[in-house]
Scaffold this active site. Structure first.
Site, mmCIF file in Angstrom:
data_model
loop_
_atom_site.group_PDB
_atom_site.id
_atom_site.type_symbol
_atom_site.label_atom_id
_atom_site.label_comp_id
_atom_site.label_asym_id
_atom_site.label_seq_id
_atom_site.Cartn_x
_atom_site.Cartn_y
_atom_site.Cartn_z
ATOM 1 C CB THR A 9 -17.981 -57.062 -51.774
ATOM 2 O OG1 THR A 9 -17.301 -55.921 -53.208
ATOM 3 C CG2 THR A 9 -17.244 -55.898 -50.496
ATOM 4 C CE LYS A 43 -14.733 -53.390 -52.576
ATOM 5 N NZ LYS A 43 -14.910 -53.143 -53.758
ATOM 6 C CE LYS A 95 -21.878 -56.070 -50.352
ATOM 7 N NZ LYS A 95 -21.480 -56.764 -51.722
#
Ligand code: NAD
Length: 296
Positions: A96, A171, A246
């Site tokens: 990611t 995402k 994050k």
């Protein structure tokens, strides 16, 4: 049998590499941690000492690294994947990372004659081990189709989200929404409780009314109503608040670049950064309930 280099055998990578090896592929494992490589050997991979050994015979390279800077380094640094991979090899980056880095690395790969997709996942460590991850992929249709049989081994749902970087977009947009509705769900349970309505009764009503959402019915942040939820296990992760933070930071960076208004995403990032400041970001992300009800 396909030769696959797998770089980054941490919490997620180890399960994914293990599933590729179990499916009969020749998996070459590389990590800066010797312990991680040793664990990969235990689950059927071949341990490698450097990038050349891992990738020079590989048809496919999968990376599962912490952040964009690691991805840039592993592919682009002198002696990295670009220098050693076979012409025409396919790269799958499942880390990611920020959208800009994903797009830049894929563009460089294509200029050098490789195929590459970004393919971040959701489903966590459990999904990686069980081979039930969701993959959100960006890149050409051709590269996606080439990657799909291997993604199907590691995952249950595999989506092509469009051009390079769009997997990362899907995402971070999804996880920003998850962070927002988790916080909203905590606020609702806290308000109900402060006004004398117990969690189970509120759950029974709201989960069949218009407040219903995934954070409530699959992952309830108030202990009680959903037995499997981390709230019934002292908020042990699960999906740690640090990982949520994050993803929220990536979403905010991307929103600034795109000039997209995300006022609630901004608030969600601020609240999860308070979890970090209080040293509680190792709790599950539903542990933000403790910040909302004043028990941190
Ligand atoms: P991790 O820190 O456990 O694993 C990362 C691995 O990469 C480590 O073993 C590290 O030694 C290795 N590494 C770092 N730099 C390297 C380099 N230059 N060369 C080779 N190896 C290197 O992280 P993780 O939990 O496995 O997560 C990996 C990625 O997946 C992250 O981008 C994360 O955001 C994403 N992700 C994690 C989860 C989760 O629940 N853990 C869920 C979805 C997505």
């Amino acid at each position: 049998m396909t030769t696959i280099a797998f770089i980054g055998l941490g919490n997620m990578g180890i399960g994914m590499a293990s599933n590729l090896a179990k499916a009969g592929h020749d998996v070459r494992a590389l990590d800066i941690s010797e312990d991680a490589v040793a664990r990969a050997v235990e689950v059927g991979c071949k341990g490698c000492k450097d990038t050349s050994e891992a990738v020079s015979e590989a048809d496919i390279v999968v990376t599962m690294l912490p952040a964009g800077k690691h991805v840039r380094m592993v592919y682009g640094d002198e002696g990295g994947v670009f220098d050693h991979a076979k012409q025409g090899a396919l790269f799958i980056d499942s880390s990611t990372i920020d959208v800009a880095t994903a797009r830049a690395v894929i563009s460089t790969a294509e200029h050098k004659g490789f195929h590459m997709i970004d393919a971040p996942v959701s489903g966590g460590v459990g999904g990686a081990a069980a081979g039930t991850l969701t993959f959100m992929c960006g890149g050409t249709k051709e590269a996606f189709e080439q990657a799909k049989p291997y993604l199907d081994i590691m995952g249950k749902n595999v989506f092509h989200a469009g051009d390079a970087g769009n997997g990362q977009v899907a995402k971070i947009a999804n996880n920003m929404l998850l962070g927002i509705h988790m916080i909203g769900t905590c606020e609702a349970f806290n308000l109900a409780e402060k006004l004398g309505l117990d969690a189970q009764t509120f759950y029974d009503i709201s989960s069949t009314a218009s407040g219903q959402n995934w954070s409530m019915t699959s992952y309830c942040p108030a202990p009680g109503p959903v037995a499997s939820a981390p709230s019934n296990n002292d908020y042990q992760p699960g999906f740690a608040a640090a990982m949520m933070l994050k993803d929220l930071r990536l979403a905010q960076d991307a929103a600034t670049t795109a000039r997209a208004a995300t006022p609630l995403g901004t608030q969600a990032e601020a609240l999860y950064s308070l979890m970090e400041a209080s040293g509680k970001d190792d709790l599950d992300f539903s542990g933000i309930m403790k910040l909302i009800n004043g028990t941190i």
